[in-house]
Design an enzyme around this catalytic site. Sequence first.
Site, PDB file in Angstrom:
ATOM      1  N   LYS A 152      39.660  62.876  43.337  1.00 37.13           N
ATOM      2  CA  LYS A 152      39.423  62.560  41.926  1.00 37.13           C
ATOM      3  C   LYS A 152      39.117  63.859  41.200  1.00 37.13           C
ATOM      4  CE  LYS A 152      39.139  58.764  39.348  1.00 37.13           C
ATOM      5  NZ  LYS A 152      39.869  57.513  39.520  1.00 37.13           N
TER       6      LYS A 152
HETATM    7  P1  NAD Z   1      40.278  53.982  29.153  1.00 41.44           P
HETATM    8  O1  NAD Z   1      39.682  55.274  28.754  1.00 41.44           O
HETATM    9  O2  NAD Z   1      41.688  53.696  28.781  1.00 41.44           O
HETATM   10  O3  NAD Z   1      39.373  52.782  28.597  1.00 41.44           O
HETATM   11  C1  NAD Z   1      38.012  52.650  28.861  1.00 41.44           C
HETATM   12  C2  NAD Z   1      37.488  51.523  27.975  1.00 41.44           C
HETATM   13  O4  NAD Z   1      36.130  51.264  28.284  1.00 41.44           O
HETATM   14  C3  NAD Z   1      37.526  51.830  26.497  1.00 41.44           C
HETATM   15  O5  NAD Z   1      37.805  50.658  25.760  1.00 41.44           O
HETATM   16  C4  NAD Z   1      36.102  52.305  26.213  1.00 41.44           C
HETATM   17  O6  NAD Z   1      35.727  52.154  24.839  1.00 41.44           O
HETATM   18  C5  NAD Z   1      35.340  51.380  27.118  1.00 41.44           C
HETATM   19  N1  NAD Z   1      34.022  51.877  27.511  1.00 41.44           N
HETATM   20  C6  NAD Z   1      33.686  53.091  27.944  1.00 41.44           C
HETATM   21  N2  NAD Z   1      32.375  53.147  28.222  1.00 41.44           N
HETATM   22  C7  NAD Z   1      31.890  51.910  27.966  1.00 41.44           C
HETATM   23  C8  NAD Z   1      30.613  51.322  28.062  1.00 41.44           C
HETATM   24  N3  NAD Z   1      29.553  52.032  28.459  1.00 41.44           N
HETATM   25  N4  NAD Z   1      30.493  50.027  27.742  1.00 41.44           N
HETATM   26  C9  NAD Z   1      31.569  49.314  27.338  1.00 41.44           C
HETATM   27  N5  NAD Z   1      32.791  49.810  27.215  1.00 41.44           N
HETATM   28  C10 NAD Z   1      32.936  51.096  27.538  1.00 41.44           C
HETATM   29  O7  NAD Z   1      40.068  53.866  30.734  1.00 41.44           O
HETATM   30  P2  NAD Z   1      40.883  52.977  31.757  1.00 41.44           P
HETATM   31  O8  NAD Z   1      41.988  53.797  32.284  1.00 41.44           O
HETATM   32  O9  NAD Z   1      41.136  51.635  31.158  1.00 41.44           O
HETATM   33  O10 NAD Z   1      39.812  52.833  32.942  1.00 41.44           O
HETATM   34  C11 NAD Z   1      38.812  51.813  32.948  1.00 41.44           C
HETATM   35  C12 NAD Z   1      38.268  51.683  34.363  1.00 41.44           C
HETATM   36  O11 NAD Z   1      39.343  51.337  35.244  1.00 41.44           O
HETATM   37  C13 NAD Z   1      37.648  52.930  34.949  1.00 41.44           C
HETATM   38  O12 NAD Z   1      36.605  52.556  35.829  1.00 41.44           O
HETATM   39  C14 NAD Z   1      38.782  53.540  35.750  1.00 41.44           C
HETATM   40  O13 NAD Z   1      38.315  54.393  36.781  1.00 41.44           O
HETATM   41  C15 NAD Z   1      39.413  52.294  36.296  1.00 41.44           C
HETATM   42  N6  NAD Z   1      40.814  52.424  36.721  1.00 41.44           N
HETATM   43  C16 NAD Z   1      41.779  52.852  35.854  1.00 41.44           C
HETATM   44  C17 NAD Z   1      43.095  52.916  36.300  1.00 41.44           C
HETATM   45  C18 NAD Z   1      44.227  53.295  35.377  1.00 41.44           C
HETATM   46  O14 NAD Z   1      45.388  53.178  35.812  1.00 41.44           O
HETATM   47  N7  NAD Z   1      43.988  53.694  34.159  1.00 41.44           N
HETATM   48  C19 NAD Z   1      43.414  52.586  37.630  1.00 41.44           C
HETATM   49  C20 NAD Z   1      42.389  52.151  38.470  1.00 41.44           C
HETATM   50  C21 NAD Z   1      41.095  52.075  38.010  1.00 41.44           C
END
Ligand code: NAD
Length: 417
Positions: A104
């Site tokens: 990561k």
């Molecule tokens: P992103 O940046 O696109 O979105 C994150 C979202 O969470 C946003 O809407 C943001 O406003 C919100 N957010 C952030 N902090 C917050 C809080 N304290 N309370 C409430 N909302 C909050 O990120 P993403 O890519 O959607 O990732 C979200 C999660 O999924 C993370 O844990 C990431 O590690 C995991 N993930 C993402 C992927 C991917 O393909 N993008 C794959 C596997 C896991």
Amino acid sequence: MTDNPYNSMLHQFERAAKLLGYNESDYKTLKYPERELKVSVPVKMDDGRIEVFTGYRIQHSTTRGPCKGGIRYHPDVSGNEVKALAAWMTWKCSLVNLPYGGAKGGIRCDPTKLSERELKKLTRRYTAAILPLIGPEKDIPAPDINTNAEVMGWVMDTYSMFQGYTVPGVVTGKPLQIGGAAGRLEATGRGVQFVVERFLKKIGRDLKDVTVAIQGFGNVGSVTANLLYNCGAKIVAVSDISGGKFCSSGLDISDILKYTEESKDNIKNYRNPDAVDISNAELLELDVDLLIPAAQESQITKENVNRIKAKYIVEAANGPITFEADKILEERNVPVIPDILANSGGVIVSYFEWVQNIQFLLWDEEYTNDMLEKIITRSFEEIWRLSEEKGVSFRVAAYMIAVSRVVEAKKIRGIFP
Ligand code: NAD
């Protein structure tokens, strides 16, 4: 023991290793990341100031293949968090049986305060700094919180400039025009959808009769919300970092998406007479059938776990439930579909993207989605079976499968020299 992500990860992994009957010497190396790189990333800001950001790339394990894992831009990024996320990638790739290890990366920054020029400079300089670690046969980054296809394009271009030729396979989640995979953008949310559907089928419930609350409306949360909404689920609450909206008869997700996409605004400012304001804390504590945390880690902790009323939890985010809270949910028999399965759609389709890049192949989206469904449901069934056979939670079953594959591979390879 403090409630931090790396300790949560260690608890989960060691518990599975012990249940599998391993001695500590069988798995001891996996308690430590193989490599940790901390870099200083100087950027000349638009106003002429020099700002120095801290970045990380941490490789937990290369036992089963090259490392895979996203890059996160967030003010809370820390070495401890990146270390935990790297290890979770090892377990996730192993669980869904991809030939990868886990890594990561992240930069401690607030991307909302950076101009596009500053973001590009930050990304290019960070890529240059982690250059010795990454490459299509070594470590392949992807998007995570606050990074997207555009950022991945900059990483790919920077790496390629240093190589002197184009290397699409160094990074996944790229724009389609430069070797991205059809369906990658929606892949994590689509994987969550497949897992939710499979789980509900197993317990004899229909998606149309289920109330859902989703925390986080970024890549994962918004796609999950949209796909489940289009399949008829009643999504009663969604949120982002600004707060959320609630409607007991179900929100109009397509309208919220239209608003957030067109206005680039937060959910808090979305207006609809039926949708009332709700805080993130309130959303987590709603009396719903299904809660999907899709924002950040450590959202359900020992502080709020006793107020969680959801019947089932599907972890779309990485590590949204701390180890202590997880223990309490387990005692209460609340089924939790663990992150390493629930959000594995992203890395599965990233794997497809990398396979296409290194072989110069092109798959269509339908084939990609079919293959994603096949892999994620195969893993779901393995977890379901083991959980029934051993009488353990889905998380413990998932870790037992993941950890045994890595430990067995380690045993075959042995300790160098
Ligand atoms: P992103 O940046 O696109 O979105 C994150 C979202 O969470 C946003 O809407 C943001 O406003 C919100 N957010 C952030 N902090 C917050 C809080 N304290 N309370 C409430 N909302 C909050 O990120 P993403 O890519 O959607 O990732 C979200 C999660 O999924 C993370 O844990 C990431 O590690 C995991 N993930 C993402 C992927 C991917 O393909 N993008 C794959 C596997 C896991």
